[in-house]
Enzyme design. Sequence first.
Site, PDB file in Angstrom:
ATOM      1  N   GLU A  15      -8.804 -18.450 -19.281  1.00 46.65           N
ATOM      2  CA  GLU A  15     -10.271 -18.177 -19.742  1.00 46.65           C
ATOM      3  C   GLU A  15     -10.697 -19.287 -20.869  1.00 46.65           C
ATOM      4  OE1 GLU A  15     -10.104 -13.290 -19.196  1.00 46.65           O
ATOM      5  OE2 GLU A  15      -9.321 -14.229 -21.066  1.00 46.65           O
ATOM      6  N   ASP A 201     -15.044  -8.354 -11.681  1.00 49.28           N
ATOM      7  CA  ASP A 201     -14.806  -7.352 -10.743  1.00 49.28           C
ATOM      8  C   ASP A 201     -15.646  -5.954 -10.968  1.00 49.28           C
ATOM      9  OD1 ASP A 201     -12.292  -7.391 -12.994  1.00 49.28           O
ATOM     10  OD2 ASP A 201     -12.903  -5.212 -12.537  1.00 49.28           O
TER      11      ASP A 201
HETATM   12  N1  SAH Z   1      -3.351 -12.131 -15.186  1.00 51.58           N
HETATM   13  C1  SAH Z   1      -3.482 -11.214 -13.950  1.00 51.58           C
HETATM   14  C2  SAH Z   1      -4.550 -10.327 -14.218  1.00 51.58           C
HETATM   15  C3  SAH Z   1      -4.901 -10.003 -15.796  1.00 51.58           C
HETATM   16  S1  SAH Z   1      -6.554  -8.919 -15.648  1.00 51.58           S
HETATM   17  C4  SAH Z   1      -3.602 -11.917 -12.782  1.00 51.58           C
HETATM   18  O1  SAH Z   1      -3.907 -13.134 -12.865  1.00 51.58           O
HETATM   19  O2  SAH Z   1      -3.606 -11.365 -11.752  1.00 51.58           O
HETATM   20  C5  SAH Z   1      -6.629  -8.647 -17.071  1.00 51.58           C
HETATM   21  C6  SAH Z   1      -7.407  -9.554 -17.836  1.00 51.58           C
HETATM   22  O3  SAH Z   1      -8.670  -9.444 -17.527  1.00 51.58           O
HETATM   23  C7  SAH Z   1      -7.403  -8.509 -19.378  1.00 51.58           C
HETATM   24  O4  SAH Z   1      -7.124  -9.783 -20.345  1.00 51.58           O
HETATM   25  C8  SAH Z   1      -8.858  -8.027 -19.361  1.00 51.58           C
HETATM   26  O5  SAH Z   1      -9.513  -7.886 -20.680  1.00 51.58           O
HETATM   27  C9  SAH Z   1      -9.541  -8.660 -18.198  1.00 51.58           C
HETATM   28  N2  SAH Z   1     -10.015  -7.626 -17.267  1.00 51.58           N
HETATM   29  C10 SAH Z   1     -10.732  -8.491 -16.230  1.00 51.58           C
HETATM   30  N3  SAH Z   1     -11.179  -7.169 -15.492  1.00 51.58           N
HETATM   31  C11 SAH Z   1     -10.761  -6.122 -15.882  1.00 51.58           C
HETATM   32  C12 SAH Z   1     -10.971  -4.506 -15.490  1.00 51.58           C
HETATM   33  N4  SAH Z   1     -11.411  -4.304 -14.444  1.00 51.58           N
HETATM   34  N5  SAH Z   1     -10.254  -3.774 -16.323  1.00 51.58           N
HETATM   35  C13 SAH Z   1      -9.473  -4.239 -17.343  1.00 51.58           C
HETATM   36  N6  SAH Z   1      -9.250  -5.294 -17.829  1.00 51.58           N
HETATM   37  C14 SAH Z   1      -9.850  -6.631 -17.031  1.00 51.58           C
END
Ligand code: SAH
Length: 237
Positions: A15, A201
């Site tokens: 990010e 999402d």
């Molecule tokens: N690093 C992992 C997933 C991390 S997702 C991967 O690459 O698969 C979590 C991060 O994205 C957190 O920092 C959060 O703040 C954000 N985020 C994005 N969508 C989210 C959701 N539906 N619920 C909670 N956090 C979310």
Amino acid sequence: MKYKNICFIVAMEAEARPLIKAFCLEEDFSYAHGLPMRAWSIKSKGLNIHLVINGQDAESKLDLIGTQAATLNTHLAISHFEPDLMISAGTAGAFHEKGAQIGDVYLSHPYVIFHDRRVDIPGWKEMGVGRFPVVDVSRLASQLNLKCGVITTSNSLDMTETDEEIIRRNGGEIKEMEAAAVAWVAALHQVPFFCIKAVTDLVDVPHATVEQFQQNLQMAVDNLTKATVKVIGAINF
Ligand code: SAH
């Protein structure tokens, strides 16, 4: 609104990288003294911009997401840079039924809450939710054509039925894992604060959150970066 020493706090390196590039920030190696947090800065034309990330977990080598790292890093960033504005920037989930679409960018308004601090005793219940105030960015949002909503934080990517019920009860629109922790520390230090969040999402559609997140991360981060550049451009005029 005029701010001259702005600090972004971002959880994931993916990010942060496009923001570091967009603002031509340089790494500040004096930042975290052996802790995993990292910082980048630039001083230009009377405006200081800093960006801190939480860094990586030593064992898994994964980004330190969630409220603990965000809390520690916010305190570190405020102590180190003494910003006049903290901005939590990143990705988030959102609700289709509230009109959100993948790639939308939201500013926080009118507050930020927790949805996983459940203590069903009068007083403690409200403290658990938090309702941290944010800088009033509603005019800025309409000027830049960005959406506004209540940001809601927990330490989990998924959403249990109880989480959902608490989110609905408190008007939560944007679900993520850091903002309320940053808001709390910023409030302790009396540093103005708001969030910029891009939607990776939709949490109320029948598609797995993890898959949506991975599929849409790049696009959402591009939108986050563009919107953030506009916000910084607009904020000091
Ligand atoms: N690093 C992992 C997933 C991390 S997702 C991967 O690459 O698969 C979590 C991060 O994205 C957190 O920092 C959060 O703040 C954000 N985020 C994005 N969508 C989210 C959701 N539906 N619920 C909670 N956090 C979310």
